[in-house]
Design a protein around this motif. Structure first.
Motif, mmCIF file in Angstrom:
data_model
loop_
_atom_site.group_PDB
_atom_site.id
_atom_site.type_symbol
_atom_site.label_atom_id
_atom_site.label_comp_id
_atom_site.label_asym_id
_atom_site.label_seq_id
_atom_site.Cartn_x
_atom_site.Cartn_y
_atom_site.Cartn_z
ATOM 1 N N ALA A 256 42.684 45.156 43.540
ATOM 2 C CA ALA A 256 44.046 43.945 43.488
ATOM 3 C C ALA A 256 44.123 43.422 42.947
ATOM 4 C CB ALA A 256 43.701 42.991 44.726
ATOM 5 N N ILE A 257 45.111 42.933 42.001
ATOM 6 C CA ILE A 257 45.459 42.631 40.703
ATOM 7 C C ILE A 257 45.327 40.618 41.248
ATOM 8 C CG2 ILE A 257 48.212 43.181 40.531
ATOM 9 C CD1 ILE A 257 45.173 41.620 37.559
ATOM 10 N N VAL A 258 45.232 40.094 40.795
ATOM 11 C CA VAL A 258 44.969 38.501 40.638
ATOM 12 C C VAL A 258 45.077 37.687 39.892
ATOM 13 C CG1 VAL A 258 44.094 36.261 42.576
ATOM 14 C CG2 VAL A 258 43.344 39.227 42.933
ATOM 15 N N VAL A 259 45.545 36.564 39.662
ATOM 16 C CA VAL A 259 45.959 35.541 38.953
ATOM 17 C C VAL A 259 45.778 34.331 39.554
ATOM 18 C CG1 VAL A 259 47.894 34.888 37.207
ATOM 19 C CG2 VAL A 259 47.761 36.596 37.471
ATOM 20 N N SER A 260 44.593 33.390 38.951
ATOM 21 C CA SER A 260 44.108 32.118 39.086
ATOM 22 C C SER A 260 43.882 31.244 37.821
ATOM 23 C CB SER A 260 43.045 31.994 39.878
ATOM 24 O OG SER A 260 43.063 31.037 40.671
ATOM 25 N N HIS A 261 42.767 30.565 37.723
ATOM 26 C CA HIS A 261 42.976 30.038 36.689
ATOM 27 C C HIS A 261 41.408 29.514 36.462
ATOM 28 C CE1 HIS A 261 46.577 27.947 38.098
ATOM 29 N NE2 HIS A 261 46.307 28.035 39.440
ATOM 30 N N GLY A 262 40.779 29.448 34.695
ATOM 31 C CA GLY A 262 39.512 29.138 34.639
ATOM 32 C C GLY A 262 38.660 27.873 35.371
ATOM 33 N N MET A 263 39.172 27.356 35.602
ATOM 34 C CA MET A 263 37.307 26.454 36.760
ATOM 35 C C MET A 263 37.209 26.986 38.032
ATOM 36 S SD MET A 263 37.449 22.510 35.364
ATOM 37 C CE MET A 263 36.296 21.850 36.638
ATOM 38 N N THR A 264 38.583 26.986 38.582
ATOM 39 C CA THR A 264 38.608 27.837 40.304
ATOM 40 C C THR A 264 37.996 29.541 39.779
ATOM 41 O OG1 THR A 264 40.869 26.328 40.510
ATOM 42 C CG2 THR A 264 40.174 28.772 41.258
ATOM 43 N N ILE A 265 38.054 29.962 38.676
ATOM 44 C CA ILE A 265 37.628 31.311 39.116
ATOM 45 C C ILE A 265 36.112 31.197 38.442
ATOM 46 C CG2 ILE A 265 37.275 34.073 37.473
ATOM 47 C CD1 ILE A 265 39.737 33.506 36.843
ATOM 48 N N GLY A 266 35.947 30.301 37.123
ATOM 49 C CA GLY A 266 34.342 30.168 37.122
ATOM 50 C C GLY A 266 33.913 29.361 38.229
ATOM 51 N N THR A 267 33.830 28.442 39.528
ATOM 52 C CA THR A 267 33.581 27.849 40.890
ATOM 53 C C THR A 267 33.472 29.177 41.187
ATOM 54 O OG1 THR A 267 34.589 25.648 40.179
ATOM 55 C CG2 THR A 267 34.138 26.171 42.343
ATOM 56 N N PHE A 268 34.329 30.102 41.528
ATOM 57 C CA PHE A 268 34.516 30.852 42.334
ATOM 58 C C PHE A 268 33.302 31.704 42.252
ATOM 59 C CE2 PHE A 268 35.806 35.258 44.001
ATOM 60 C CZ PHE A 268 35.598 35.097 44.857
ATOM 61 N N MET A 269 33.107 32.429 40.528
ATOM 62 C CA MET A 269 31.735 33.099 40.455
ATOM 63 C C MET A 269 30.077 32.438 41.058
ATOM 64 S SD MET A 269 32.618 35.745 39.012
ATOM 65 C CE MET A 269 33.647 35.621 40.670
ATOM 66 N N TRP A 270 30.402 31.098 40.528
ATOM 67 C CA TRP A 270 29.563 29.998 41.028
ATOM 68 C C TRP A 270 29.048 30.474 42.719
ATOM 69 C CZ3 TRP A 270 27.497 25.460 44.059
ATOM 70 C CH2 TRP A 270 26.855 24.763 43.653
ATOM 71 N N LEU A 271 30.136 30.153 43.227
ATOM 72 C CA LEU A 271 29.613 29.921 44.590
ATOM 73 C C LEU A 271 29.604 31.845 45.456
ATOM 74 C CD1 LEU A 271 33.365 28.291 45.539
ATOM 75 C CD2 LEU A 271 30.784 27.594 46.368
ATOM 76 N N ILE A 272 29.888 32.082 44.886
ATOM 77 C CA ILE A 272 28.896 33.742 44.512
ATOM 78 C C ILE A 272 27.322 33.696 44.910
ATOM 79 C CG2 ILE A 272 29.094 36.580 44.476
ATOM 80 C CD1 ILE A 272 31.837 36.219 43.720
ATOM 81 N N ASP A 273 27.053 33.608 43.359
ATOM 82 C CA ASP A 273 25.458 33.764 42.685
ATOM 83 C C ASP A 273 25.391 32.279 41.867
ATOM 84 O OD1 ASP A 273 24.298 34.279 41.358
ATOM 85 O OD2 ASP A 273 23.828 35.870 40.019
ATOM 86 N N ARG A 274 24.718 31.122 42.945
ATOM 87 C CA ARG A 274 24.458 29.907 42.600
ATOM 88 C C ARG A 274 23.837 30.100 40.871
ATOM 89 N NH1 ARG A 274 25.765 26.312 47.024
ATOM 90 N NH2 ARG A 274 27.044 28.097 47.997
ATOM 91 N N LYS A 275 23.095 30.663 40.927
ATOM 92 C CA LYS A 275 21.895 31.684 39.913
ATOM 93 C C LYS A 275 23.328 31.305 37.939
ATOM 94 C CE LYS A 275 18.433 33.097 41.370
ATOM 95 N NZ LYS A 275 17.464 34.274 42.226
ATOM 96 N N GLN A 276 24.239 31.682 38.341
ATOM 97 C CA GLN A 276 25.526 31.559 37.184
ATOM 98 C C GLN A 276 25.523 30.547 36.981
ATOM 99 O OE1 GLN A 276 27.177 34.143 36.331
ATOM 100 N NE2 GLN A 276 26.452 35.968 37.911
ATOM 101 N N GLU A 277 25.494 30.204 35.487
ATOM 102 C CA GLU A 277 26.126 29.289 33.980
ATOM 103 C C GLU A 277 27.236 29.543 34.394
ATOM 104 O OE1 GLU A 277 23.511 30.369 31.142
ATOM 105 O OE2 GLU A 277 21.667 28.865 31.925
ATOM 106 N N LYS A 278 27.624 27.989 33.346
ATOM 107 C CA LYS A 278 28.989 28.149 33.514
ATOM 108 C C LYS A 278 30.295 28.807 32.342
ATOM 109 C CE LYS A 278 30.191 23.049 34.630
ATOM 110 N NZ LYS A 278 29.062 22.456 35.056
ATOM 111 N N LYS A 279 30.707 29.497 32.205
ATOM 112 C CA LYS A 279 30.793 30.434 31.531
ATOM 113 C C LYS A 279 32.646 30.180 30.814
ATOM 114 C CE LYS A 279 27.854 34.055 32.405
ATOM 115 N NZ LYS A 279 27.296 35.823 33.362
ATOM 116 N N ALA A 280 32.713 30.522 30.326
ATOM 117 C CA ALA A 280 33.917 30.140 29.371
ATOM 118 C C ALA A 280 35.089 31.053 29.784
ATOM 119 C CB ALA A 280 34.415 29.755 28.064
#
Length: 235
Positions: A170-194
């Protein structure tokens, strides 16, 4: 069953992105530069021959405009496409539309989460959400429990829909902070990335869990840019 994979793109560069304003739930259209960047992305995805079977975006104008360009370049305008407000950007409340500098260097550093002298990159997403609630005079900013749940639930609903139809991409279009938050929710060890405009973040969904493959990949845009520039030189 084919593996379920989400290719999550950040929308193209907008007017507010260009002049440094916090966009949130407010909305501005893509600039000419932003449109070109998404044409690059769409061409790059097309050249990669990824068979997309489903498309989804937030209900914000900038993500829908981005998706329209991507589908045009993919040559697949009839692909099933849904819009989900759950994968919108964060809401900045009364600060929505204000200058980034005022928000991130002026107002937020005065909140409790920043009192320890930590920088924006060092403050966690839950703490940042609490800071926004603290300074939002309109009471529109979402508490972390609501914000995190709606973001995760939105992406999970998209993945489950694809999985229910046999899996695939699936191709999905979302937003910068939303995508970053989603990555953190998957892996809490993730640092904020641009998460740059037009970048692609890829996750797979198996057995009710998400797994991160890549974050903020710009290779599709670069491939599309090379193709466009070559065409322009030849013509």
């Amino acid at each position: 069953m084919t593996k379920t994979r989400l290719y999550i793109a950040r929308h193209g560069k907008t007017m507010f992105n260009t002049i440094g304003r916090a966009q949130g739930w407010s909305d501005t259209p893509l600039t000419a530069e932003g449109e070109r960047g998404i044409h690059e992305l769409g061409i790059g995805l097309h050249k990669a021959s990824i068979p997309f079977k489903y498309a989804a975006s937030s209900d914000s104008g900038r993500t829908m405009q981005t998706m329209e360009i991507i589908l045009e370049e993919l040559g697949n305008p009839t692909i099933p496409y849904s819009r989900d407000k759950r994968i919108r950007e964060w809401c900045f409340g009364s600060l929505d539309g204000g200058y980034d500098g005022d928000l991130f260097q002026g107002v937020l550093p005065r909140t409790a989460a920043f009192n320890t002298g930590r920088s924006y990159d060092e403050v966690t997403y839950p703490e940042l959400a609490a800071s926004l609630v603290e300074v939002d005079t309109a009471n529109w900013a979402e508490p972390w429990e609501i914000l995190s749940k709606r973001i995760y639930d939105g992406f999970e609903a998209i993945a489950q829909s694809v999985e229910a139809s046999g899996g695939g991409n699936a191709i999905v279009v979302s937003h910068g902070m939303t995508i970053g938050t989603f990555m953190w929710l998957i892996d809490r060890k993730q640092e904020k990335k641009a998460i740059a405009n037009g970048s692609v973040t890829v996750v797979t969904y198996e057995n009710g869990k998400f797994f991160i493959e890549t974050i903020g990949d710009m290779s599709y845009r670069l491939r599309g840019r090379e193709f466009l520039e070559k065409n322009e030189k030849e013509n």
